[in-house]
Structures are given as structure tokens and as C-alpha cells.
Design a protein around this motif. Sequence first.
Motif, short mmCIF file in Angstrom:
data_model
loop_
_atom_site.label_atom_id
_atom_site.label_comp_id
_atom_site.label_asym_id
_atom_site.label_seq_id
_atom_site.Cartn_x
_atom_site.Cartn_y
_atom_site.Cartn_z
N ILE A 1 -0.16 11.75 -0.35
CA ILE A 1 -0.84 11.18 0.82
C ILE A 1 -0.85 12.19 1.96
CG2 ILE A 1 -0.67 9.38 2.59
CD1 ILE A 1 0.55 7.59 0.32
N GLN A 2 0.26 12.90 2.16
CA GLN A 2 0.33 13.93 3.20
C GLN A 2 -0.68 15.03 2.94
OE1 GLN A 2 3.92 16.47 3.32
NE2 GLN A 2 4.13 15.87 5.47
N ALA A 3 -0.80 15.47 1.68
CA ALA A 3 -1.75 16.53 1.33
C ALA A 3 -3.19 16.09 1.57
CB ALA A 3 -1.56 16.94 -0.13
N LEU A 4 -3.47 14.81 1.41
CA LEU A 4 -4.82 14.29 1.63
C LEU A 4 -5.16 14.14 3.10
CD1 LEU A 4 -4.84 11.48 -1.10
CD2 LEU A 4 -6.16 13.61 -1.16
N GLY A 5 -4.16 14.21 3.97
CA GLY A 5 -4.41 14.03 5.39
C GLY A 5 -4.61 12.59 5.81
N VAL A 6 -4.14 11.64 4.98
CA VAL A 6 -4.24 10.21 5.27
C VAL A 6 -2.92 9.76 5.90
CG1 VAL A 6 -4.51 7.92 4.22
CG2 VAL A 6 -5.90 9.84 3.41
N GLY B 1 3.82 6.51 -8.98
CA GLY B 1 3.36 6.61 -7.60
C GLY B 1 2.00 7.25 -7.44
N LEU B 2 1.70 8.26 -8.22
CA LEU B 2 0.40 8.94 -8.10
C LEU B 2 -0.73 8.12 -8.67
CD1 LEU B 2 1.39 12.64 -8.91
CD2 LEU B 2 1.14 11.53 -6.67
N GLU B 3 -0.45 7.32 -9.71
CA GLU B 3 -1.50 6.49 -10.30
C GLU B 3 -1.89 5.31 -9.41
OE1 GLU B 3 -1.32 6.37 -15.00
OE2 GLU B 3 0.73 6.21 -14.16
N ARG B 4 -1.20 5.12 -8.32
CA ARG B 4 -1.56 4.09 -7.35
C ARG B 4 -2.52 4.60 -6.28
NH1 ARG B 4 4.52 1.27 -6.61
NH2 ARG B 4 5.04 1.48 -8.83
N LEU B 5 -2.94 5.88 -6.40
CA LEU B 5 -3.67 6.52 -5.31
C LEU B 5 -5.10 6.99 -5.61
CD1 LEU B 5 -0.79 8.75 -3.88
CD2 LEU B 5 -1.68 6.61 -2.91
N PRO B 6 -5.70 6.74 -6.77
CA PRO B 6 -7.02 7.33 -7.01
C PRO B 6 -8.09 6.89 -6.02
CG PRO B 6 -6.47 5.76 -8.74
CD PRO B 6 -5.22 6.02 -7.97
N HIS B 7 -8.04 5.63 -5.55
CA HIS B 7 -9.02 5.16 -4.57
C HIS B 7 -8.81 5.84 -3.22
CE1 HIS B 7 -5.49 2.74 -4.03
NE2 HIS B 7 -5.97 2.13 -2.97
N VAL B 8 -7.56 6.14 -2.90
CA VAL B 8 -7.25 6.86 -1.66
C VAL B 8 -7.76 8.29 -1.75
CG1 VAL B 8 -5.39 7.63 -0.14
CG2 VAL B 8 -5.26 5.37 -1.22
N GLU B 9 -7.56 8.91 -2.89
CA GLU B 9 -8.03 10.29 -3.09
C GLU B 9 -9.55 10.39 -2.97
OE1 GLU B 9 -6.33 11.04 -6.91
OE2 GLU B 9 -4.54 11.98 -6.06
N GLU B 10 -10.25 9.41 -3.51
CA GLU B 10 -11.72 9.46 -3.47
C GLU B 10 -12.28 9.10 -2.10
OE1 GLU B 10 -15.54 7.00 -5.22
OE2 GLU B 10 -13.90 7.45 -6.61
N LEU B 11 -11.74 8.06 -1.47
CA LEU B 11 -12.38 7.49 -0.28
C LEU B 11 -11.79 7.99 1.03
CD1 LEU B 11 -12.60 3.86 -1.68
CD2 LEU B 11 -14.47 5.50 -1.46
N LEU B 12 -10.62 8.61 1.00
CA LEU B 12 -9.98 9.16 2.19
C LEU B 12 -10.04 8.19 3.37
CD1 LEU B 12 -11.18 12.87 2.06
CD2 LEU B 12 -8.97 11.94 1.34
N PRO B 13 -9.37 7.05 3.25
CA PRO B 13 -9.34 6.11 4.38
C PRO B 13 -8.54 6.70 5.54
CG PRO B 13 -7.71 5.48 2.75
CD PRO B 13 -8.50 6.62 2.14
N ASP B 14 -8.63 6.05 6.67
CA ASP B 14 -7.82 6.47 7.81
C ASP B 14 -6.33 6.30 7.50
OD1 ASP B 14 -10.05 6.70 9.98
OD2 ASP B 14 -10.38 4.74 9.08
N ILE B 15 -5.99 5.17 6.86
CA ILE B 15 -4.61 4.78 6.59
C ILE B 15 -4.53 4.25 5.17
CG2 ILE B 15 -2.73 3.20 7.26
CD1 ILE B 15 -4.12 2.97 10.02
N CYS B 16 -3.40 4.47 4.51
CA CYS B 16 -3.09 3.73 3.28
C CYS B 16 -1.63 3.33 3.34
CB CYS B 16 -3.39 4.54 2.02
SG CYS B 16 -2.22 5.87 1.67
N THR B 17 -1.29 2.26 2.62
CA THR B 17 0.07 1.77 2.68
C THR B 17 0.97 2.50 1.70
OG1 THR B 17 -0.37 0.02 1.05
CG2 THR B 17 -0.70 -0.52 3.38
N LEU B 18 2.27 2.50 2.02
CA LEU B 18 3.29 3.04 1.14
C LEU B 18 4.47 2.07 1.20
CD1 LEU B 18 3.96 5.50 -0.69
CD2 LEU B 18 5.10 6.51 1.30
N ASP B 19 4.64 1.27 0.13
CA ASP B 19 5.68 0.24 0.09
C ASP B 19 7.02 0.90 -0.21
OD1 ASP B 19 3.85 -1.84 0.55
OD2 ASP B 19 3.30 -1.88 -1.55
#
Length: 302
Positions: free
Chosen positions: A155-160, A110-128
Motif C-alpha cells: 500500500i505504501q509503494a502504491l501511494g495510497v 495480505g497481497l491477494e487482498r489488494l488487486p482492486h487497490v493496485e488497479e484503481l488507486l483509491p485515495d484510501i484503503c483499509t488495513l485491518d
Amino acid sequence: MSDDVIVTAALTGAGDTVGRSEHVPVSPDQIAKDAVAAANAGAAVVHIHVRDVESGQGSREVALYREVVERIRESGVDVVVNLTAGMGGDLFLDPADPHRAADGTDLVNGLERLPHVEELLPDICTLDCGSVNFGEGSQLYISTPDMLRAGARRIQALGVKPELEIFDTGQLWFAKTMIDEGIIDAPPLFQLCMGIPYGAPADPGLLHTMVGMLPKGANWASFSLGRNQMRWVAQSAALGGHVRVGLEDNLYLSKGVKATNAQLVERAVSVVEGMGSTVATPDAARRILGLNRSHDRQGVTS
């Protein structure tokens, strides 16, 4: 019916659609241009996958996400950015030897699916929100409770804001469990994904049932595939939800007429407005969804 309906444009996906339509964007430049065109057509949110430029196949490459997001932000067009975090869940099994992963498998935790989210901090990211048999053959999408809890906490810790992707009723049950556990912040955002073999069928009665299962105060949208896409715009809006269209889910504007993302957004806007609702602006979408305003337009925590 909702007064303000958020239109999301799902621009490219990861499916094998590139060879079926010349309008499916592949390169970061093409994806970003489609995002801008969709926003100008009325989409408040753009949902983004990236693809390998040479093969056209879906990718988890952070540099590709970075280029797409930077191009969108540099365009000056305001739109809410929603990045997939679903890549990395594909398991292909050899039917003759199911203990062995077959070619095409791309399975990480699950964590290895998130490096782009961690770097770019989008407004939203999906969680299947669960595992599912994915079409015919021996492909599965894998998202276990342990993977989901780990991803949700990060994702919660990132504020996304996580968009909880629901492919069947059991996944909705587990998403509500994560909310009860406090690892999904209020208000939760659900995407009810219907008509994808072999998850929830595209049945209006089932959509009504799933909407009835949502927790109080939840925001939600739904979509279905192919010729059902615009029907689901109407179904969702009529039940008080938001809507999603785009080439990830449907390649056609009408029978035999291939669509662009902007054309599908324009059609969705027409349906929503024809039903007497207003299409939400990006700022209205941020307010409705309770998005974290500590992220500035450059994706940096302030």
C-alpha cells in the motif's frame, strides 16, 4: 473538539444485511448512486465494499469495484474514495474438526487482498490491524503480523493512504509498531471500530483510553454499531476525531424507521454542526489526511 470534522459514509459492508433493509445497496450502480447521494448530503469520504449481485454477499471481484469507482468518478461529484481491503480474511472452523476450514471461508494472504487497490488507486484503503473472534460461532477474521507488514509495504509503494482499522487495543499496539518501522507514512489514519463482537466494546471510557494511546499527530475517527451510531458521532467529535456512519454499521434512522445512507449522513452533519464544528469538504479532508495528490480523479498516477 476539532474545527473540521470529516464524515465518512460506509455504504454497504459485507454483512448479512441485504435481507433486513431494502435500502442496502447491492449492485455497482446502487452503491455508486448511494456514494453520490452521501457526498451530496455532506460526506467527504465514502467507504466501499462490493457485493455479488445475485447473492448479495460480500465480494472481492475487481470488476465490481472497477464499475463502482468509475461510476462515482464519472458522476462529477467530488468525494474521497476509500476501498475496503479487508475481504479475504474470513476463516470458519468446524468445531468438531478445527483443523478443517468450514464453508464460508475466504482466506487469502495480505497481497491477494489488494488487486482492486493496485488497479484503481483509491485515495484510501483499509488495513485491518489484527485477528479477532468475529461474533458467535466459529468465525475468525485473520490478519497476522506477516500479512499486515506485507500489505502495508505494498500500500505504501502504491501511494495510497491506509486507514488502520482497530478492533481492540492490541491491534492499536501493532499499528503503532508498523508506524515505528516506517511502513506506514505520516500522518497515520486510524479508524477505531467499537461494539463489534468480540473486539473493543462500545464504552466511552475505553474510547477515551484508545484515543490517548494514539501517536502524536495521528488522524482518527471512530464508530459503533446500531443505536450507538449517532452517539459515537458525538463521542468522536467531542474528543477531537472524525466520524463514520452508514448502512454498513446501522440500518435505522430511529426505532423502527429504516434509514438510507444519505439520511444517516444528514443526521451526522446535524450532530457535528450542532456541537459547533464544521463538516469538512472533500478538499479539506484531503488536506487534513495528507492524501497523495499524485493520483488524479481518474485514479492514474500522474
